[in-house]
Design an enzyme around this catalytic site. Structure first.
Site, short mmCIF file in Angstrom:
data_model
loop_
_atom_site.label_atom_id
_atom_site.label_comp_id
_atom_site.label_asym_id
_atom_site.label_seq_id
_atom_site.Cartn_x
_atom_site.Cartn_y
_atom_site.Cartn_z
NE ARG A 2 7.94 2.58 5.65
CZ ARG A 2 7.22 1.78 5.39
NH1 ARG A 2 7.42 0.48 5.35
NH2 ARG A 2 5.85 2.20 5.45
CG HIS B 210 2.58 4.06 9.09
ND1 HIS B 210 3.25 4.78 8.04
CD2 HIS B 210 2.33 2.85 8.73
CE1 HIS B 210 2.80 4.17 6.83
NE2 HIS B 210 2.58 2.86 7.46
CD GLN C 134 -1.84 1.52 7.12
OE1 GLN C 134 -1.09 1.33 6.07
NE2 GLN C 134 -3.11 0.98 7.14
CG ASP D 68 1.11 -3.50 12.74
OD1 ASP D 68 1.38 -4.27 12.00
OD2 ASP D 68 1.90 -2.44 12.83
CB CYS E 38 -0.96 -1.19 8.72
SG CYS E 38 0.22 -2.02 9.61
NE ARG F 18 -1.02 3.81 3.38
CZ ARG F 18 0.23 3.51 3.71
NH1 ARG F 18 0.55 2.38 4.29
NH2 ARG F 18 1.32 4.25 3.36
N1 CP Z 1 0.99 -0.50 5.62
C1 CP Z 1 2.28 -0.29 5.24
O1 CP Z 1 2.85 0.86 5.49
O2 CP Z 1 3.04 -1.19 4.19
P1 CP Z 1 4.32 -1.01 3.66
O3 CP Z 1 5.39 -1.33 4.94
O4 CP Z 1 4.27 -2.27 2.75
O5 CP Z 1 4.83 0.28 3.29
N1 NVA Z 2 4.35 -1.53 12.81
C1 NVA Z 2 4.95 -1.94 11.56
C2 NVA Z 2 4.11 -1.45 10.40
C3 NVA Z 2 4.64 -1.86 8.95
C4 NVA Z 2 3.70 -1.28 8.05
C5 NVA Z 2 6.37 -1.81 11.51
O1 NVA Z 2 6.65 -0.72 11.92
O2 NVA Z 2 7.24 -2.49 11.10
#
Ligand code: CP
Ligand code: NVA
Length: 299
Positions: free
Chosen positions: A112, A139, A142, A218, A258, A286
């Protein structure tokens, strides 16, 4: 166990950086295996005994980190947390060298990070499968859980109308790609300047949501955009998903987010916790989709 469709695809050894790295049949195979794994006692299928999954996270995470770690454990593998700020990366060791070194220890790694190009470069330098655990652009993990949840709650996904309301961000892009692969329509309502790259949008959330089977949103400020928060709150005024907006959707429409959510901003609390919310199912999915993906990638 018999996994006829799953065995028909060859995901072993492959990385997943974007949903579009998958062919439609491969995505369907992941979802079919998810159904099978959900029906089994949690540790009955352990094809990854002796393997190790690394979790290199340069941003916060609850769901992605924990679902991948638990998925690995239930399949017989070990997961190792590699917080970016505790590696030599934080003292200037390059991502290239980190990718080379970690490839010698691990069987796969989930990463990440911020810039998508950084993940692409990491994947080029690694000799093990690299899974995108979220970048600024995508992502895909997700998206797997979201389309799995749509299949479960609506009995299928082909022909379903999915309406995205809000920021055309990483989650939006990956879900739109998954919908296209699976034959669902994807309509997006975003304000000017916040459109998903390369996707057509409408401006009015009511137009996008009218008749939709699934309504998705989101946060308005993603990780890394904290300094733009005030500006974004203004830009997204009128884009919140609440009961009034939802009344325009199909009477049996479900809602996805998400998480983490900001109730009262992009989604009202009554919608997030209400009867149409499939948010918590998607969050649990997930884990199940991560298990299917790991089993097919590493098994
Ligand atoms: N939805 C999601 O990816 O959550 P986190 O940021 O907690 O991993
Ligand atoms: N769009 C958000 C998703 C978090 C799971 C981010 O990138 O912070």
């Amino acid at each position: 166990m018999t996994l006829p469709q799953a065995l028909a695809v060859e995901l072993r050894g492959r990385s997943l950086l974007r949903t579009t790295d998958l062919a439609a049949a491969e995505l369907e195979a992941i979802l079919d295996l998810t159904d099978e794994l959900k029906a089994l006692p949690r540790c009955e299928h352990r094809p990854l005994e002796g393997m190790t999954l690394g979790l290199l996270f340069r941003k916060h995470s609850t769901r992605t980190r924990v679902s991948l770690a638990v998925a690995a454990a239930q399949l017989g593998a070990t997961a190792i947390d590699l917080p970016g700020d505790q590696l030599q990366l934080a003292r200037g060791e390059t991502m290239d060298d980190t990718a080379r070194v970690l490839s010698g220890y691990l069987d796969a790694i989930a990463v990440r990070t911020f810039a998508h190009e950084e993940l692409e470069r990491f994947e080029e330098m690694a000799t093990i499968p690299v899974l995108n655990a979220l970048t600024d652009e995508a992502h895909p993990l997700q998206a797997l859980a979201d389309v799995q949840t749509i299949r479960e709650r609506l009995g299928g996904i082909e022909g379903v109308i999915v309406a995205w309301v809000g920021d055309g961000n990483n989650v939006c892009v990956s879900l739109a790609e998954a919908c296209e692969l699976l034959g669902a329509s994807f309509v997006c309502a975003s304000p000017e300047g916040y459109e998903p790259p390369g996707l057509p949008v409408v401006r009015d959330p009511r137009e996008a949501v009218s008749g939709a089977d699934v309504v998705v949103t989101d946060v308005w400020a993603s990780m890394g955009q904290e300094e733009e928060r005030a500006e974004r709150l203004q830009a997204f005024a009128g884009y919140g998903v609440d009961t009034r907006l939802l009344a325009l959707a199909h009477p049996d429409a479900i809602v996805l987010h998400c998480l983490p959510a900001h109730p009262g901003e992009e989604i009202s609390a009554d919608v997030l916790y209400g009867r149409r919310s499939a948010v918590w199912d998607a969050s649990e999915n997930r884990l199940h989709t991560a298990k299917a993906l790991l089993a097919l990638t590493l098994g």
